[in-house]
Each structure stands twice: as C-alpha cells, then as structure tokens.
Write a protein that holds these residues in place. Structure first.
Motif, PDB file in Angstrom:
ATOM      1  N   LYS A   1       2.145  -6.027   9.398  1.00  0.00           N
ATOM      2  CA  LYS A   1       1.714  -4.768  10.031  1.00  0.00           C
ATOM      3  C   LYS A   1       0.439  -4.840  10.860  1.00  0.00           C
ATOM      4  CE  LYS A   1      -1.041  -3.279   6.089  1.00  0.00           C
ATOM      5  NZ  LYS A   1      -1.538  -2.192   5.285  1.00  0.00           N
TER       6      LYS A   1
ATOM      7  N   TYR B   1       0.824  -1.219   0.000  1.00  0.00           N
ATOM      8  CA  TYR B   1       0.000   0.000   0.000  1.00  0.00           C
ATOM      9  C   TYR B   1       0.863   1.277   0.000  1.00  0.00           C
ATOM     10  CZ  TYR B   1      -3.256   3.483   2.009  1.00  0.00           C
ATOM     11  OH  TYR B   1      -3.997   4.605   2.277  1.00  0.00           O
ATOM     12  N   ILE B   2       1.654   1.469   1.022  1.00  0.00           N
ATOM     13  CA  ILE B   2       2.447   2.710   1.103  1.00  0.00           C
ATOM     14  C   ILE B   2       3.600   2.649   0.101  1.00  0.00           C
ATOM     15  CG2 ILE B   2       3.749   4.239   2.630  1.00  0.00           C
ATOM     16  CD1 ILE B   2       2.213   2.924   4.997  1.00  0.00           C
TER      17      ILE B   2
ATOM     18  N   LYS C   1       8.829  -2.880  15.756  1.00  0.00           N
ATOM     19  CA  LYS C   1       9.206  -1.560  15.213  1.00  0.00           C
ATOM     20  C   LYS C   1      10.258  -0.902  16.112  1.00  0.00           C
ATOM     21  CE  LYS C   1       6.815  -1.488  11.495  1.00  0.00           C
ATOM     22  NZ  LYS C   1       7.462  -1.492  10.194  1.00  0.00           N
TER      23      LYS C   1
ATOM     24  N   TYR D   1       3.832  -6.463  17.394  1.00  0.00           N
ATOM     25  CA  TYR D   1       4.092  -5.614  16.223  1.00  0.00           C
ATOM     26  C   TYR D   1       4.847  -4.349  16.632  1.00  0.00           C
ATOM     27  CZ  TYR D   1       3.320  -2.107  12.619  1.00  0.00           C
ATOM     28  OH  TYR D   1       3.517  -1.101  11.699  1.00  0.00           O
TER      29      TYR D   1
ATOM     30  N   ASP E   1      12.419 -12.422  -1.014  1.00  0.00           N
ATOM     31  CA  ASP E   1      12.197 -12.198   0.415  1.00  0.00           C
ATOM     32  C   ASP E   1      13.414 -11.514   1.039  1.00  0.00           C
ATOM     33  OD1 ASP E   1      11.910 -12.908   3.344  1.00  0.00           O
ATOM     34  OD2 ASP E   1      10.152 -13.936   2.532  1.00  0.00           O
ATOM     35  N   ILE E   2      13.159 -10.567   1.938  1.00  0.00           N
ATOM     36  CA  ILE E   2      14.285  -9.871   2.593  1.00  0.00           C
ATOM     37  C   ILE E   2      15.055 -10.802   3.537  1.00  0.00           C
ATOM     38  CG2 ILE E   2      13.415  -7.500   2.428  1.00  0.00           C
ATOM     39  CD1 ILE E   2      12.516  -7.845   5.435  1.00  0.00           C
TER      40      ILE E   2
ATOM     41  N   ASN F   1       9.670 -12.191  10.611  1.00  0.00           N
ATOM     42  CA  ASN F   1       9.609 -11.411   9.362  1.00  0.00           C
ATOM     43  C   ASN F   1      10.154  -9.991   9.567  1.00  0.00           C
ATOM     44  OD1 ASN F   1       8.991 -11.329   6.606  1.00  0.00           O
ATOM     45  ND2 ASN F   1       7.055 -10.291   7.001  1.00  0.00           N
TER      46      ASN F   1
ATOM     47  N   ASN G   1       1.676  -9.867   0.862  1.00  0.00           N
ATOM     48  CA  ASN G   1       0.489  -9.041   1.119  1.00  0.00           C
ATOM     49  C   ASN G   1       0.299  -8.011   0.016  1.00  0.00           C
ATOM     50  OD1 ASN G   1      -1.748  -8.389   2.762  1.00  0.00           O
ATOM     51  ND2 ASN G   1      -0.683  -6.586   3.569  1.00  0.00           N
ATOM     52  N   ALA G   2       0.621  -8.404  -1.208  1.00  0.00           N
ATOM     53  CA  ALA G   2       0.534  -7.442  -2.310  1.00  0.00           C
ATOM     54  C   ALA G   2       0.419  -8.187  -3.625  1.00  0.00           C
ATOM     55  CB  ALA G   2       1.778  -6.558  -2.325  1.00  0.00           C
TER      56      ALA G   2
ATOM     57  N   PHE H   1      10.112  -0.915   3.527  1.00  0.00           N
ATOM     58  CA  PHE H   1       8.701  -1.074   3.922  1.00  0.00           C
ATOM     59  C   PHE H   1       8.373  -2.510   4.322  1.00  0.00           C
ATOM     60  CE2 PHE H   1       8.507   2.343   0.675  1.00  0.00           C
ATOM     61  CZ  PHE H   1       7.835   3.316   1.384  1.00  0.00           C
TER      62      PHE H   1
ATOM     63  N   ASP I   1       9.977  -7.622  -3.293  1.00  0.00           N
ATOM     64  CA  ASP I   1       8.755  -7.905  -2.535  1.00  0.00           C
ATOM     65  C   ASP I   1       8.428  -9.380  -2.700  1.00  0.00           C
ATOM     66  OD1 ASP I   1       5.888  -7.952  -1.716  1.00  0.00           O
ATOM     67  OD2 ASP I   1       6.076  -5.769  -1.740  1.00  0.00           O
TER      68      ASP I   1
HETATM   69  P1  NAD Z   1       1.657  -3.636   3.092  1.00  0.00           P
HETATM   70  O1  NAD Z   1       1.407  -4.954   3.735  1.00  0.00           O
HETATM   71  O2  NAD Z   1       0.703  -3.162   2.059  1.00  0.00           O
HETATM   72  O3  NAD Z   1       3.130  -3.590   2.496  1.00  0.00           O
HETATM   73  C1  NAD Z   1       4.188  -4.390   2.979  1.00  0.00           C
HETATM   74  C2  NAD Z   1       4.823  -5.084   1.790  1.00  0.00           C
HETATM   75  O4  NAD Z   1       5.923  -5.874   2.228  1.00  0.00           O
HETATM   76  C3  NAD Z   1       3.852  -6.024   1.058  1.00  0.00           C
HETATM   77  O5  NAD Z   1       3.921  -5.735  -0.309  1.00  0.00           O
HETATM   78  C4  NAD Z   1       4.397  -7.429   1.367  1.00  0.00           C
HETATM   79  O6  NAD Z   1       4.130  -8.333   0.312  1.00  0.00           O
HETATM   80  C5  NAD Z   1       5.865  -7.140   1.552  1.00  0.00           C
HETATM   81  N1  NAD Z   1       6.583  -8.069   2.429  1.00  0.00           N
HETATM   82  C6  NAD Z   1       6.225  -8.513   3.667  1.00  0.00           C
HETATM   83  N2  NAD Z   1       7.180  -9.319   4.161  1.00  0.00           N
HETATM   84  C7  NAD Z   1       8.169  -9.397   3.230  1.00  0.00           C
HETATM   85  C8  NAD Z   1       9.413 -10.065   3.160  1.00  0.00           C
HETATM   86  N3  NAD Z   1       9.842 -10.861   4.143  1.00  0.00           N
HETATM   87  N4  NAD Z   1      10.173  -9.915   2.053  1.00  0.00           N
HETATM   88  C9  NAD Z   1       9.747  -9.133   1.035  1.00  0.00           C
HETATM   89  N5  NAD Z   1       8.576  -8.478   1.046  1.00  0.00           N
HETATM   90  C10 NAD Z   1       7.800  -8.605   2.127  1.00  0.00           C
HETATM   91  O7  NAD Z   1       1.765  -2.563   4.282  1.00  0.00           O
HETATM   92  P2  NAD Z   1       1.824  -0.976   4.216  1.00  0.00           P
HETATM   93  O8  NAD Z   1       0.588  -0.438   4.830  1.00  0.00           O
HETATM   94  O9  NAD Z   1       2.219  -0.522   2.863  1.00  0.00           O
HETATM   95  O10 NAD Z   1       2.992  -0.721   5.245  1.00  0.00           O
HETATM   96  C11 NAD Z   1       4.338  -0.596   4.824  1.00  0.00           C
HETATM   97  C12 NAD Z   1       5.231  -0.432   6.047  1.00  0.00           C
HETATM   98  O11 NAD Z   1       4.780   0.683   6.812  1.00  0.00           O
HETATM   99  C13 NAD Z   1       5.192  -1.627   6.999  1.00  0.00           C
HETATM  100  O12 NAD Z   1       6.489  -1.820   7.509  1.00  0.00           O
HETATM  101  C14 NAD Z   1       4.255  -1.178   8.107  1.00  0.00           C
HETATM  102  O13 NAD Z   1       4.558  -1.788   9.337  1.00  0.00           O
HETATM  103  C15 NAD Z   1       4.551   0.309   8.154  1.00  0.00           C
HETATM  104  N6  NAD Z   1       3.428   1.116   8.690  1.00  0.00           N
HETATM  105  C16 NAD Z   1       2.194   0.998   8.117  1.00  0.00           C
HETATM  106  C17 NAD Z   1       1.133   1.744   8.638  1.00  0.00           C
HETATM  107  C18 NAD Z   1      -0.253   1.621   8.067  1.00  0.00           C
HETATM  108  O14 NAD Z   1      -1.205   2.037   8.754  1.00  0.00           O
HETATM  109  N7  NAD Z   1      -0.442   1.109   6.871  1.00  0.00           N
HETATM  110  C19 NAD Z   1       1.359   2.611   9.715  1.00  0.00           C
HETATM  111  C20 NAD Z   1       2.637   2.697  10.258  1.00  0.00           C
HETATM  112  C21 NAD Z   1       3.685   1.939   9.726  1.00  0.00           C
END
Ligand code: NAD
Ligand code: WQD
Length: 347
Positions: free
Chosen positions: A92, A19-20, A160, A156, A66-67, A107, A43-44, A88, A39
């Motif tokens: 979450k 998303y972000i 962070k 969670y 994967d990271i 993770n 979750n995408a 990112f 990625d």
């Molecule tokens: P999201 O789940 O849409 O994006 C996270 C991405 O990371 C996904 O595309 C997922 O497929 C990928 N991913 C997860 N684990 C992975 C791994 N091991 N290797 C490679 N890719 C991996 O979430 P988002 O809302 O876009 O959030 C992005 C970041 O911002 C996250 O770290 C989240 O904790 C942080 N955050 C989000 C929010 C919110 O409200 N959305 C608020 C504060 C912080």
C-alpha cells in the motif's frame, strides 16, 4: 489454526492481520460472522489477531499463507463453506511502489487475479475489495463522488484501478452466462485512529509515510519533529484530506457485506467522513486533546501530493445506511491511546 463454531456465515478475510483488516475482523466477529484470515504476515503480526480474539471474546481461524498460492487457495475454498471474501491483502505504500513497481503489480494484481480465479473455481461470487481514493487522481471539484473520472499517478494507484477493472469485467463475463458476481469496491479516503480499547492499531514496520503514525511517533519522542509539507492551494498552505476513523471504516465493510447479500453487480462506495481537514487542523487537534506538544519543521510540497481530497459520502449513506460516527477528536485520542499503551506496536 484456532477453532471456530462454523455455525454462522463464513467470510474469508485476506490481509486480515493488517491495520484495517484487524479492525474489520473485530466488527465482523461482533456482527456474528465466522471468519478465516489468510495473511502472509509480510506487513503484520499474528499478535493483532490474538488481540482481536481478546477484544471480541470470539475465535477466528488463521491461515499463514499467500494469496498468490493457488494450491493453498483451492484447499481453503474446498475446506470451508466460504460465502464472501473481504480482500485487504496487498502492498500500500505509494512512494515504495514507484521504486518497486514490479513487486506491486505482482503482489496486488497477480495476487488478486489468483484469488479471483480460485473464487470462480469454487463458485464464490461475493467480494468486498479495498480500493482507494487514489483512483480519483487529482480532481478539480470537491467533494469527490463515485462518478468522478479515474486516473492514476503511481504504480500503487494503477494496481487499484486494474483490480477494480478486473472485477468489472469478471461480473460482465458472468452475466453472459446468466450468472453474476456481487462486488463492492470500497474507496477508502484517509483511515486513521485505532480501536477504542487501545489493543489494536496501526503498526508501521518502517519509518511512517502517513501523517498520523508519524505524529504519534513524534509525540512518543521516537522521532524529533514532524515535517509539515506546505505550498498547497489551501487556506493554511497544507494539504487537506478526508480522515476517517478506522473503526468507522471497518463498520462500513459490515454494511457493504449485508448489502451484497441481495445486490448483484458492481457497487462502488466512497468511505470517508465527507469533509476535509488540513495538516495543521489535525496536528492542533492532536496536541489539544492529548495535551502534548509536537515540534514541526515546515518543508515544500511532497512529490505526488494532491492539494485537496475529500469524499462525497451520500451514496454510502443512502445505499448502505452507513455514516461515520467518530470525529477528529476520537481519531486523535484513540491513535494516541494505542501508541502509549503499545509503544512498540505488536513487537
Ligand atoms: P496493511 O499492510 O496493514 O494490511 C495488508 C495486509 O495484507 C497485511 O497484513 C499483509 O501482511 C497482508 N498481505 C500483503 N500481501 C499479501 C499476500 N500476498 N498474501 C497474503 N497477505 C498479504 O494495510 P492496511 O492499511 O490495512 O490496508 C489494507 C488494504 O486497504 C490494502 O489493500 C490497501 O491498499 C488498502 N487501502 C489502505 C489505505 C490506508 O491508508 N491504510 C487507504 C486506501 C486503501
Ligand atoms: C496526509 C497529509 C501530506 C506526512 C496516502 C496515499 C493514499 C491512501 C492514504 C492507500 C498530506 C501531509 C504527511 C508527513 C505531512 N493510501 N503530511 N507530513 O498522501 O493523503 O494518502 O495514504 O491507498 O493512496 O497516497 O496520506 O497521511 O501520507 O498525508 O505534512 O510527514 O499530510 O502532505 O497533505 P495521503 P498521508
């Protein structure tokens, strides 16, 4: 992998299909950076990045991986001239982390640790990390500034904090070797909304936990009503949060990257709007600006929720020259445009 010019500055964006991340990829490409997205699509969808390319008219490199895969990371860092990492990738969902803590530590913490180790090996020392307002826990004083005390109330939130601390110690260790890391810890408040084009947005895989995706799904008649949690110490009894348009948040990353180019050390910036809205204020704005009706059912407090949370954004304003541009109207309008245009998200 799709081709890219390789002529600009290269960024590695972990979790860039999310998303972000996807919204940030748009801003990065528009600012002229070349980007590699890593990625695992847990979750995408790959489709989000196709749309990023469509919106910007530019190409990016996508690596499905994967990271936590050290060999893959070493390969990526030795293949591409990466200058900065925007991190990112991670899980979450607060409630899920309580049920599956080990998966979250694995993770988020082990994943970040693997990534930072690969960066060190490759001599890449600039990083922007997605932290969260959740690291402030329950605060008495609003707005919350970056110097407020830190705590956690969920696995969670703990992940962070641990990742922030890992980066703090890594910078200190580098200093001992007369070196340094340039680190931005971005503490996001509540990102909502979608790109103004309506092509990309939030696409929750399961039943949404967060307010805005739940509202859009009720509005689209995918769910019968919104549960409004009440019983908080606020004027209308609902929780107050600092909602920020995801495109403003994405722009904040570009500003942080610019700042990091000549600022070593660990920098912490709140990214929010600097004011709070109650659930009913968000809901009423959504109904009014989108001409829809959202049925609600009031319930008691949701476990773990803080009453009020909004940011002091003066540090980001002063040091990054960044300020949110969009108000609540655009946040609710754009969220609804996305939901209507793509009722099933990227599926
Ligand atoms: P999201 O789940 O849409 O994006 C996270 C991405 O990371 C996904 O595309 C997922 O497929 C990928 N991913 C997860 N684990 C992975 C791994 N091991 N290797 C490679 N890719 C991996 O979430 P988002 O809302 O876009 O959030 C992005 C970041 O911002 C996250 O770290 C989240 O904790 C942080 N955050 C989000 C929010 C919110 O409200 N959305 C608020 C504060 C912080
Ligand atoms: C917002 C308000 C609820 C759903 C979470 C994480 C936080 C960060 C952002 C990642 C609250 C109310 C909600 C519903 C409701 N994520 N609400 N009915 O809890 O502020 O923050 O996401 O870092 O760490 O905790 O966001 O959108 O879930 O809730 O009444 O169906 O909406 O009580 O006041 P939250 P949210």
């Amino acid at each position: 992998r799709s081709g890219t010019s390789l002529c600009g500055t290269m960024m590695l964006v972990t979790g860039g299909a999310g998303y972000i991340g996807s919204h940030t990829c748009v801003e990065l490409l528009e600012a002229g950076y070349d980007i590699i997205v890593l990625d695992n699509l847990s979750n995408a969808s790959r489709e989000s990045l196709n749309r990023v390319e469509e919106i910007t008219g530019k190409k990016l490199i996508f690596i499905h991986g994967d990271i936590r895969n050290q060999t893959l990371l070493d390969d990526v860092f030795s293949t591409y001239p990466i200058e900065t990492v925007i991190h990112f990738a991670g899980f979450k969902a607060v409630a899920e982390s309580v049920l599956k803590p080990l998966e979250y530590y694995n993770n988020n913490v082990y994943g970040s640790n693997t990534l930072f180790a690969a960066m060190e090996k490759a001599g890449v020392k600039k990083i922007v990390f997605s932290s969260s307002a959740t690291v402030y826990g329950q605060q008495e004083t609003m707005p919350i500034s970056e110097t407020a005390s830190l705590s956690h109330t969920s696995p969670y939130g703990h992940t962070k904090l641990l990742i922030e601390e890992m980066l703090q110690y890594q910078h200190q260790a580098a200093l001992r070797l007369d070196s340094s890391w340039n680190i931005a810890l971005l503490r996001y408040f509540n990102p909502i909304g979608a790109h103004q084009s309506g092509y990309i947005g939030e696409d929750p895989k399961d039943i949404p936990n967060n307010l805005m995706p739940y509202i859009t799904q009720v509005s689209a008649k995918k769910r019968p009503y919104l549960r409004v949690y009440k019983g908080y110490e606020t004027t209308d009894g609902t929780g107050i949060r600092d909602y920020i348009h995801v495109v403003d948040l994405a722009r904040g990353h570009v500003k942080a990257i610019e700042k990091l180019q000549d600022s070593s050390g660990v920098h912490t910036w709140n990214l929010g709007v600097g004011r709070g809205y109650s659930v009913y204020e968000v809901l009423n704005a959504f109904q009014e600006y989108n001409h829809v009706n959202i049925p609600v059912q009031e319930e008691g407090r949701r476990e773990g929720d803080v009453d009020i949370c909004y940011a002091d954004v003066s540090k980001a304003e002063a040091e990054l020259g960044w300020k949110a541009r969009y108000g609540l109207e655009e946040m609710v309008r754009h969220a609804w445009v996305w939901q209507q245009k793509y009722p099933d998200g990227y599926a």
